[in-house]
Write a protein that holds these residues in place. Structure first.
Motif, PDB file in Angstrom:
ATOM      1  N   PHE A  47     -53.695  26.546  21.981  1.00 58.44           N
ATOM      2  CA  PHE A  47     -53.552  25.253  21.295  1.00 58.44           C
ATOM      3  C   PHE A  47     -54.272  25.298  19.949  1.00 58.44           C
ATOM      4  O   PHE A  47     -55.367  25.858  19.837  1.00 58.44           O
ATOM      5  CB  PHE A  47     -54.166  24.122  22.121  1.00 58.44           C
ATOM      6  N   ALA A  48     -53.641  24.708  18.952  1.00 56.43           N
ATOM      7  CA  ALA A  48     -54.270  24.525  17.640  1.00 56.43           C
ATOM      8  C   ALA A  48     -53.764  23.218  17.068  1.00 56.43           C
ATOM      9  O   ALA A  48     -52.628  22.799  17.352  1.00 56.43           O
ATOM     10  CB  ALA A  48     -53.920  25.682  16.713  1.00 56.43           C
ATOM     11  N   PRO A  49     -54.575  22.522  16.261  1.00 63.62           N
ATOM     12  CA  PRO A  49     -54.122  21.256  15.687  1.00 63.62           C
ATOM     13  C   PRO A  49     -52.799  21.417  14.944  1.00 63.62           C
ATOM     14  O   PRO A  49     -52.667  22.288  14.086  1.00 63.62           O
ATOM     15  CB  PRO A  49     -55.252  20.873  14.728  1.00 63.62           C
ATOM     16  N   TYR A  73     -60.494  18.475  22.327  1.00 59.12           N
ATOM     17  CA  TYR A  73     -59.160  18.175  21.815  1.00 59.12           C
ATOM     18  C   TYR A  73     -59.036  16.662  21.624  1.00 59.12           C
ATOM     19  O   TYR A  73     -58.684  15.935  22.556  1.00 59.12           O
ATOM     20  CB  TYR A  73     -58.090  18.672  22.779  1.00 59.12           C
ATOM     21  N   TYR A  93     -51.003  19.066  19.362  1.00 67.19           N
ATOM     22  CA  TYR A  93     -51.468  20.456  19.283  1.00 67.19           C
ATOM     23  C   TYR A  93     -50.311  21.449  19.383  1.00 67.19           C
ATOM     24  O   TYR A  93     -49.548  21.439  20.353  1.00 67.19           O
ATOM     25  CB  TYR A  93     -52.506  20.718  20.385  1.00 67.19           C
ATOM     26  N   TYR A  94     -50.191  22.250  18.336  1.00 67.35           N
ATOM     27  CA  TYR A  94     -49.240  23.352  18.329  1.00 67.35           C
ATOM     28  C   TYR A  94     -49.533  24.213  19.553  1.00 67.35           C
ATOM     29  O   TYR A  94     -50.688  24.546  19.832  1.00 67.35           O
ATOM     30  CB  TYR A  94     -49.424  24.164  17.052  1.00 67.35           C
ATOM     31  N   THR A  95     -48.501  24.561  20.292  1.00 71.86           N
ATOM     32  CA  THR A  95     -48.700  25.186  21.594  1.00 71.86           C
ATOM     33  C   THR A  95     -48.034  26.551  21.654  1.00 71.86           C
ATOM     34  O   THR A  95     -46.850  26.691  21.345  1.00 71.86           O
ATOM     35  CB  THR A  95     -48.139  24.295  22.717  1.00 71.86           C
ATOM     36  N   TYR A 125     -49.578  24.895  12.031  1.00 70.45           N
ATOM     37  CA  TYR A 125     -50.847  24.487  12.613  1.00 70.45           C
ATOM     38  C   TYR A 125     -51.980  24.767  11.647  1.00 70.45           C
ATOM     39  O   TYR A 125     -51.818  25.464  10.638  1.00 70.45           O
ATOM     40  CB  TYR A 125     -51.099  25.202  13.944  1.00 70.45           C
TER      41      TYR A 125
END
Length: 457
Positions: A451-453, A398, A438-440, A302
């Motif tokens: 969450f991160a891109p 987001y 989004y990396y979860t 991410y």
């Protein structure tokens, strides 16, 4: 709502030094030969509310009648849709207040230094960004399938079960894929049976509960596993079973066993700061591997900062959506009017919204009118040129680009990932299109989801 689509079963303060390196990572590899050839749909993954009637439709795809051997390069499969078990007694709370209940820390029994090296080359199968399944060994590897078992990762349920060698079905559910043989002496019969029905009951699995060694990556633990003797409308060769990653309170196997903790993550007994897992879902078209990381976060998956949202449930990965909004070009508004939370669900291949926002968003992105099953058709070219939709959750924007919201089946037809129907299902769902973007992070200790891109190629 028609029962078509992928087994979408039917939902995946951090100590930085402790969690920047995952305990172990299980890569999810792509199989370009698997696909679905029917329009995907999702049906309710939870207990049906009074008055909610989900309609089913006859499948048109002819299924193979003989067991196939993995790996295969010729199998054609439709996706199916599964739902949260209707047999559990736990229901989703309606309160909008974030719960303060926490999971009691488990005792550290694993040597974390031995877990810090990611496990590589763990094969799994994926069906066109719809299913994400890890590879596991069940029982004695000298007796069971040499190809191991593909377990569908579902953050919307809590049970682990696998197709048994004595499984029977009137459809393809027991006729393809790998099976667990109960002649394996390492399996211990509990004498208890289970039956889990999903949605309107047309999808179900039943059988006997055994205690078995389950190996995922480098970790082997012993826990209750359902071995099916009957299945209907469930898995075929793409997936051999399911591993539910929600909370133990939702587990049907646990209720049968008197409340015993059957949860995989709990049974790992990770150090409390590492009581978590995280998921990177790659894009099928990119060809790179997906990944699930138990006990930590993989910083290589991410970019930017992980933003966390508190849970509103102690049984499911449902986050608060109070104040959530959407922006679709010049149109914007509240994302929620009837609901105040959303399920983060690795088992649903859509973003299911309330009807109003879903219709506005689909009009904005150029999708056609919804079919009778609330699926919006869309021109496949929009995947490269479509406008960006923004969901604002917890004060964080987001963006979701057309790369994630245009889904394509092998027949060449494309559909919007934004579906209406939350009013029918009783829940808003952030499914795999959102999780691919989004990396979860599913943080059990702090009862939150981050969450991160996602860092895609």
């Amino acid at each position: 709502m028609k029962l078509i689509g992928n087994i979408i079963l039917s939902y995946l303060s951090i100590l930085v030094l402790a969690q920047e390196e995952a305990v172990y990572n299980v890569p999810v590899k792509r199989d370009p030969n698997d696909y679905y050839n029917q329009r995907m749909q999702v049906i309710e993954k939870r207990q049906l509310k009074p008055g909610n009637i989900l309609k089913t439709t006859t499948r048109t795809t002819t299924r193979p009648t003989t067991t196939t051997t993995r790996p295969t390069t010729t199998t054609t499969r439709p996706t199916t849709t599964t739902t949260r078990p209707t047999t559990t007694t736990t229901s989703k709370p309606s309160t909008t207040t974030t719960t303060t209940t926490t999971i009691k820390p488990t005792t550290t029994t694993l040597n974390l230094s031995n877990l810090s090296t990611p496990v590589a080359n763990v094969p799994v199968k994926n069906c066109y960004d719809q299913q994400f399944a890890l590879t596991a060994m069940i029982g004695d590897k000298k007796i069971q399938s040499p190809y191991n078992y593909l377990l569908f990762i579902d953050t919307g349920s809590s049970d682990l079960w696998v197709r048994g060698s004595k499984c029977v079905s009137t459809d393809w559910s027991c006729k393809t894929g790998e099976v667990v043989t109960t002649t394996d002496k390492s399996l211990v019969n509990t004498g208890k049976t289970f039956k889990i029905a999903y949605g309107d009951g047309s999808t179900s699995a039943s059988g006997v509960i055994y205690r078995a060694n389950v190996t995922i990556g480098s970790r082997t633990i012993n826990l209750p596993v359902g071995i099916t003797t009957k299945q209907q409308g469930t898995f075929d060769d793409c997936t051999d079973g399911m591993i539910g990653m929600a909370f133990n309170q939702l587990s049907f196997l646990s209720s049968v066993l008197g409340g015993e903790n059957t949860n995989y993550l709990d049974t790992l007994k990770l150090d409390p700061p590492r009581n978590m897992f995280s998921m990177y879902m790659s894009n099928f078209a990119d060809g790179d591997a997906s990944e699930i990381s138990f006990g930590g976060i993989n910083p290589n998956r991410y970019t930017g900062t992980i933003n966390y949202v508190k849970l509103v449930s102690t049984t499911t990965w449902d986050i608060t959506m109070k104040g959530a909004t959407y922006q679709a070009g010049t149109s914007s508004g509240n994302l929620m009017s009837m609901f105040t939370s959303a399920a983060v669900d690795s088992g649903t291949s859509m973003i299911i919204l309330e009807e109003g926002p879903a219709n506005i968003i689909n009009k904005f992105i150029g999708a056609g009118a919804p079919s009778g099953a609330s699926q919006f058709s869309i021109n496949c070219a929009i995947a490269n040129t479509g406008p960006t939709v923004i969901l604002n959750i917890g004060g964080v924007a987001y963006p979701i680009t057309s790369k994630y919201y245009v889904t394509k089946n092998r027949a060449g037809k494309c559909y919007s990932a934004f579906s209406n129907g939350a009013e029918l299902y009783g829940v808003v769902i952030l499914g795999t299109p959102f999780m691919r973007a989004y990396y979860t992070v599913f943080d059990r200790r702090n009862m939150r989801v981050g969450f991160a891109p996602a860092k895609h190629p």
